[in-house]
Design a protein around this motif. Structure first.
Motif, PDB file in Angstrom:
ATOM      1  N   SER A   4       0.920   7.841   5.077  1.00 46.74           N
ATOM      2  CA  SER A   4       0.328   8.793   6.020  1.00 46.74           C
ATOM      3  C   SER A   4      -0.850   9.529   5.386  1.00 46.74           C
ATOM      4  N   TRP A   5      -0.708   9.886   4.123  1.00 48.77           N
ATOM      5  CA  TRP A   5      -1.794  10.564   3.401  1.00 48.77           C
ATOM      6  C   TRP A   5      -3.030   9.674   3.328  1.00 48.77           C
ATOM      7  N   LEU A   6      -2.837   8.395   3.007  1.00 50.54           N
ATOM      8  CA  LEU A   6      -3.963   7.483   2.872  1.00 50.54           C
ATOM      9  C   LEU A   6      -4.685   7.276   4.197  1.00 50.54           C
ATOM     10  N   VAL A   7      -3.939   7.156   5.272  1.00 50.40           N
ATOM     11  CA  VAL A   7      -4.567   6.987   6.593  1.00 50.40           C
ATOM     12  C   VAL A   7      -5.332   8.248   6.990  1.00 50.40           C
ATOM     13  N   ARG A   8      -4.719   9.385   6.761  1.00 52.08           N
ATOM     14  CA  ARG A   8      -5.356  10.659   7.135  1.00 52.08           C
ATOM     15  C   ARG A   8      -6.633  10.904   6.340  1.00 52.08           C
ATOM     16  N   ASN A   9      -6.657  10.485   5.097  1.00 50.11           N
ATOM     17  CA  ASN A   9      -7.811  10.761   4.245  1.00 50.11           C
ATOM     18  C   ASN A   9      -8.805   9.607   4.174  1.00 50.11           C
ATOM     19  N   ASN A  10      -8.528   8.520   4.899  1.00 52.72           N
ATOM     20  CA  ASN A  10      -9.456   7.390   4.971  1.00 52.72           C
ATOM     21  C   ASN A  10      -9.582   6.955   6.429  1.00 52.72           C
ATOM     22  N   PRO A  11     -10.129   7.822   7.274  1.00 54.85           N
ATOM     23  CA  PRO A  11     -10.162   7.548   8.722  1.00 54.85           C
ATOM     24  C   PRO A  11     -10.989   6.329   9.106  1.00 54.85           C
ATOM     25  N   ASP A  12     -11.901   5.905   8.254  1.00 55.06           N
ATOM     26  CA  ASP A  12     -12.748   4.753   8.582  1.00 55.06           C
ATOM     27  C   ASP A  12     -12.167   3.431   8.091  1.00 55.06           C
ATOM     28  N   ALA A  13     -10.970   3.464   7.512  1.00 57.64           N
ATOM     29  CA  ALA A  13     -10.385   2.246   6.939  1.00 57.64           C
ATOM     30  C   ALA A  13      -9.746   1.346   7.986  1.00 57.64           C
ATOM     31  N   ASN A  14      -9.589   1.847   9.221  1.00 59.28           N
ATOM     32  CA  ASN A  14      -9.013   1.063  10.324  1.00 59.28           C
ATOM     33  C   ASN A  14      -7.578   0.616  10.009  1.00 59.28           C
ATOM     34  N   LEU A  15      -6.796   1.559   9.461  1.00 62.40           N
ATOM     35  CA  LEU A  15      -5.410   1.274   9.091  1.00 62.40           C
ATOM     36  C   LEU A  15      -4.462   2.206   9.829  1.00 62.40           C
ATOM     37  N   GLU A  16      -3.185   1.844   9.855  1.00 63.06           N
ATOM     38  CA  GLU A  16      -2.159   2.702  10.441  1.00 63.06           C
ATOM     39  C   GLU A  16      -0.879   2.586   9.628  1.00 63.06           C
ATOM     40  N   VAL A  17       0.072   3.443   9.943  1.00 60.27           N
ATOM     41  CA  VAL A  17       1.354   3.491   9.238  1.00 60.27           C
ATOM     42  C   VAL A  17       2.465   3.083  10.197  1.00 60.27           C
ATOM     43  N   THR A  18       3.351   2.202   9.747  1.00 55.18           N
ATOM     44  CA  THR A  18       4.485   1.828  10.575  1.00 55.18           C
ATOM     45  C   THR A  18       5.517   2.956  10.590  1.00 55.18           C
ATOM     46  N   GLN A  19       6.476   2.831  11.452  1.00 58.13           N
ATOM     47  CA  GLN A  19       7.534   3.838  11.523  1.00 58.13           C
ATOM     48  C   GLN A  19       8.328   3.869  10.224  1.00 58.13           C
ATOM     49  N   SER A  20       8.633   5.063   9.766  1.00 49.64           N
ATOM     50  CA  SER A  20       9.391   5.233   8.531  1.00 49.64           C
ATOM     51  C   SER A  20      10.798   4.659   8.678  1.00 49.64           C
ATOM     52  N   PHE A  21      11.312   4.080   7.587  1.00 47.44           N
ATOM     53  CA  PHE A  21      12.670   3.561   7.609  1.00 47.44           C
ATOM     54  C   PHE A  21      13.335   3.809   6.264  1.00 47.44           C
ATOM     55  N   GLN A  22      14.633   3.707   6.262  1.00 47.74           N
ATOM     56  CA  GLN A  22      15.427   3.920   5.054  1.00 47.74           C
ATOM     57  C   GLN A  22      16.008   2.599   4.600  1.00 47.74           C
ATOM     58  N   TYR A  23      15.810   2.263   3.325  1.00 47.78           N
ATOM     59  CA  TYR A  23      16.390   1.037   2.774  1.00 47.78           C
ATOM     60  C   TYR A  23      17.720   1.408   2.124  1.00 47.78           C
ATOM     61  N   GLY A  24      18.785   0.819   2.578  1.00 52.50           N
ATOM     62  CA  GLY A  24      20.093   1.140   2.015  1.00 52.50           C
ATOM     63  C   GLY A  24      20.808   2.199   2.828  1.00 52.50           C
ATOM     64  N   SER A  25      21.892   2.695   2.278  1.00 55.98           N
ATOM     65  CA  SER A  25      22.783   3.592   3.007  1.00 55.98           C
ATOM     66  C   SER A  25      22.438   5.065   2.865  1.00 55.98           C
ATOM     67  N   ARG A  26      21.485   5.397   2.028  1.00 55.28           N
ATOM     68  CA  ARG A  26      21.123   6.806   1.834  1.00 55.28           C
ATOM     69  C   ARG A  26      19.630   6.897   1.540  1.00 55.28           C
TER      70      ARG A  26
END
Length: 293
Positions: free
Chosen positions: A212-234
């Motif tokens: 999210s930081w990289l997208v917010r600070n590089n608005p011309d990069a034409n990138l986005e962030v996928t939905q956050s997820f948790q790997y594993g049980s915690r």
């Protein structure tokens, strides 16, 4: 002016523009001799200065455009250390996967990089109490044409994805059955951003806060962030880490770090770097639990 690097315990000079010393007060970059910052707690208590290892990864710990050390970890560390009578920190930039080796070699007094606690890392360093929790995400081209939302999707789409060398995402990819040829570990965050932006890799598997930081600070990069997820049980938790045997330092640091959380000051300090109340770790989570696996 020099910046210290410690991937293999060596030091090299670089341009003054990238800076070297970051202090709580406006002081010059002291190098060597009596001006050198301490690498042990006892010396730091006496001199009021200490070296910290970091990996130049925004928003966790990085050099800003003025060459000053900032980010979640340095800001929290300064608040804690001030309570311990240590008023200045000197940053030693190190590749992420070399931070623990540099710590053991006494290139710095502790690591301020927001490193996750896991059993392998606990073998070589002693972690403070959990300081934040976070999820994973993918940094991808806008629209996410290959629909990469989980590690398993990398294999299905047969696309190459970057990771930070030594970061947990490498193990997550392996555990999800992603072929090694589809994962490209890179030494630095800037390398990852550049590779995704230029299309050298499809995307990157990194922390959701980082993406999210990289997208917010590089608005011309034409990138986005996928939905956050948790790997594993915690959720994954990160914090500061110390040399094994530096018990007094870690215990004193833990006491003041816990007080920051209890007072609400921690949240005020970290919000400028994209962390929120959702990143507060579960108070019941312990370092011992995460070291045990």
């Amino acid at each position: 002016m020099r910046i210290y690097t410690t991937r293999t315990g060596r030091r090299r000079s670089v341009l003054a523009a990238v800076a070297c010393v970051i202090a709580l007060t406006a002081s010059a970059c002291g190098l060597g001799g009596d001006d050198a910052a301490a690498v042990t707690y006892a010396e730091a208590k006496e001199s009021g200065r200490i070296k910290v290892g970091f990996a130049n990864e925004a928003p966790w710990a990085f050099l800003d455009e003025k060459g000053e050390l900032t980010g979640y970890a340095p800001v929290v560390a300064r608040a804690v250390l001030k309570k311990l009578g240590i008023n200045e920190i000197e940053g030693v930039v190190t590749d992420f996967d070399g931070l623990i080796d540099g710590l053991r070699a006494q290139n710095y007094g502790f690591v301020a990089a927001g490193m996750f606690i896991n059993p392998k890392r606990c073998e070589g360093s002693a972690f403070a109490i959990p300081d934040y929790q976070v999820g994973s995400a993918f940094l991808v081209p806008k629209g996410n044409p290959s629909q990469i939302n989980r590690f398993e999707d990398i294999t299905k789409a047969n696309v190459r994805v970057a990771t930070l060398g030594g970061a947990v995402e490498n193990g997550y990819a392996e555990g999800s059955g992603v072929p090694p040829n589809l994962i490209e570990p890179m030494a630095k965050q800037d390398d990852i951003l550049r590779a995704v932006r230029n299309g050298d890799v499809y995307g990157a598997a990194i922390l959701d806060v980082t993406a999210s930081w990289l997208v917010r600070n590089n608005p011309d990069a034409n990138l986005e962030v996928t939905q956050s997820f948790q790997y594993g049980s915690r959720p994954d938790v990160g914090t500061f880490n110390f040399r094994i045997g530096d018990d007094q330092f870690r215990e004193d640091f833990n006491r003041e770090l816990r007080a920051l959380h209890e007072s609400g000051e921690w949240l005020r300090l970290v919000e400028p770097f994209g962390l929120t109340a959702a990143n507060e770790p579960n108070p019941a989570a312990t370092t011992e639990q995460y070291c045990a696996g």
